[in-house]
Write an enzyme that holds these catalytic residues in place. Structure first.
Site, PDB file in Angstrom:
ATOM      1  CG  ASP A   1       4.738 -11.184   1.545  1.00  0.00           C
ATOM      2  OD1 ASP A   1       4.069 -10.207   1.920  1.00  0.00           O
ATOM      3  OD2 ASP A   1       4.643 -11.685   0.410  1.00  0.00           O
TER       4      ASP A   1
ATOM      5  CB  SER B   1       1.588  -8.965  -5.148  1.00  0.00           C
ATOM      6  OG  SER B   1       1.078  -8.227  -4.073  1.00  0.00           O
TER       7      SER B   1
ATOM      8  CG  HIS C   1       5.004  -8.438  -1.024  1.00  0.00           C
ATOM      9  ND1 HIS C   1       4.066  -9.442  -1.106  1.00  0.00           N
ATOM     10  CD2 HIS C   1       4.676  -7.538  -1.975  1.00  0.00           C
ATOM     11  CE1 HIS C   1       3.209  -9.157  -2.062  1.00  0.00           C
ATOM     12  NE2 HIS C   1       3.554  -7.998  -2.605  1.00  0.00           N
TER      13      HIS C   1
END
Length: 316
Positions: A257, A159, A287
């Site tokens: 995601d 991320s 995610h």
């Protein structure tokens, strides 16, 4: 495409929770909540040969870091993974990604150096990027002391950490060092310029763990009102004018995601520029799934595959 049944059950359970969203919480509470979530969803006390907390000189003071030596790693020089945790540049720390770092160290048989870079909003862009670059440079310069092969250093992150790993590679290219052999980008955020252009950000804006308002909160805290800098390559790697000559990449996304489309776009852009990028999407995942090894079977499988890719890339 459908949600993995284990993910679907987990999301249903989360939907029943009446607690405030991260972006609605006071900052200390948001950070504590994320840490508590990691303790529930990831593997508890995964075995490791050795861990050592160290300090790395940084541009604004010492940067905390943790060195993981794999089981049976010994004292010989090993390949190294410099790891940058996720959490939107605002939350996350060495604790939230401890289990993932342990697994990667053992599965890939590498020394992992996890970097606890400065967080926003106390330290806005480009503080995190500057810390991560400085840490990677220091790791190469101190490879002998750390028991690391200086010719086998990779960077990785999830991320926000995936963004930082990509940015460090761009900075290393621009500054002609350190030498990075491989980049592993786990559902990275790659574009701060125009969120609306990515269909996945709209399609999965709510109800899929990472939500639109949380991303706005993260990005606003990190950029600190400096919207003009959103198009800089050290904020948005996808904005880089030249993606050639970068380390080979392994780019991972999740089917549900919001960041899926920009992750794929970055892999495509790397390949178009002549930088080898292998792309894989886990269609039933959300995610953050790499940090859910205790809850999701696919998470354990995906982390092992990533570790195998890492080991192969760093083998001489």
């Amino acid at each position: 495409m459908s949600l993995d049944p284990q993910v679907e059950a987990m999301l249903a359970q989360l939907a029943e929770n009446s607690a405030p969203k991260l972006w609605e919480m006071p900052l200390p509470d948001a950070r504590a909540t994320y840490e508590g979530m990691a303790a529930v969803l990831d593997l508890p006390d995964a075995p490791i040969g050795k861990t050592e907390d160290i300090s790395i000189p940084g541009p604004a003071g010492d940067i905390p870091a943790r060195v993981y030596t794999p089981v049976a790693g010994g004292s010989s020089a090993l390949p190294c993974l410099v790891f940058f945790h996720g959490g939107g540049f605002v939350i996350g720390n060495l604790v939230t990604h401890d289990a993932l770092c342990r697994t990667l160290a053992n599965e890939a048989r590498v020394r992992v150096v996890a970097v606890d870079y400065r967080l926003a909003p106390e330290h806005v862009y480009p503080a995190a990027a500057d810390d991560c670059y400085a840490a990677t440079k220091w790791v190469e310069a101190n490879a002998g002391t750390l028991g690391i092969d200086p010719n086998s250093i990779a960077v990785a992150g999830d991320s926000a950490g995936g963004n930082l790993a990509a940015v460090v590679c761009l900075m290393a290219k621009a500054k002609k060092g350190p030498q990075i052999a491989f980049q592993m980008l786990i559902y990275p955020t790659t574009d701060f310029t125009d969120a609306e252009q990515w269909g996945s950000r709209t399609e999965f804006a709510e109800g899929y763990f990472l939500e639109k308002e949380t991303m706005r909160w993260f990005e606003g805290n990190y950029m600190g009102g400096n919207d003009a800098a959103r198009s800089e390559e050290t904020a948005s790697p996808l904005s880089a004018k030249d993606l050639s000559g970068l380390p080979p990449a392994y780019v991972i996304t999740a089917g549900f995601d919001p960041l899926r489309d920009e992750g794929k776009a970055y892999a495509d852009a790397l390949n178009a520029a002549g930088t080898k990028a292998e792309y894989i999407d886990y269609p039933g995942m959300i995610h953050g799934f790499f940090n859910m090894q205790a809850a999701l079977d696919v998470s354990k499988e995906a982390v092992k595959v990533a570790a195998d890719k890492l080991a192969a890339a760093l083998a001489h």
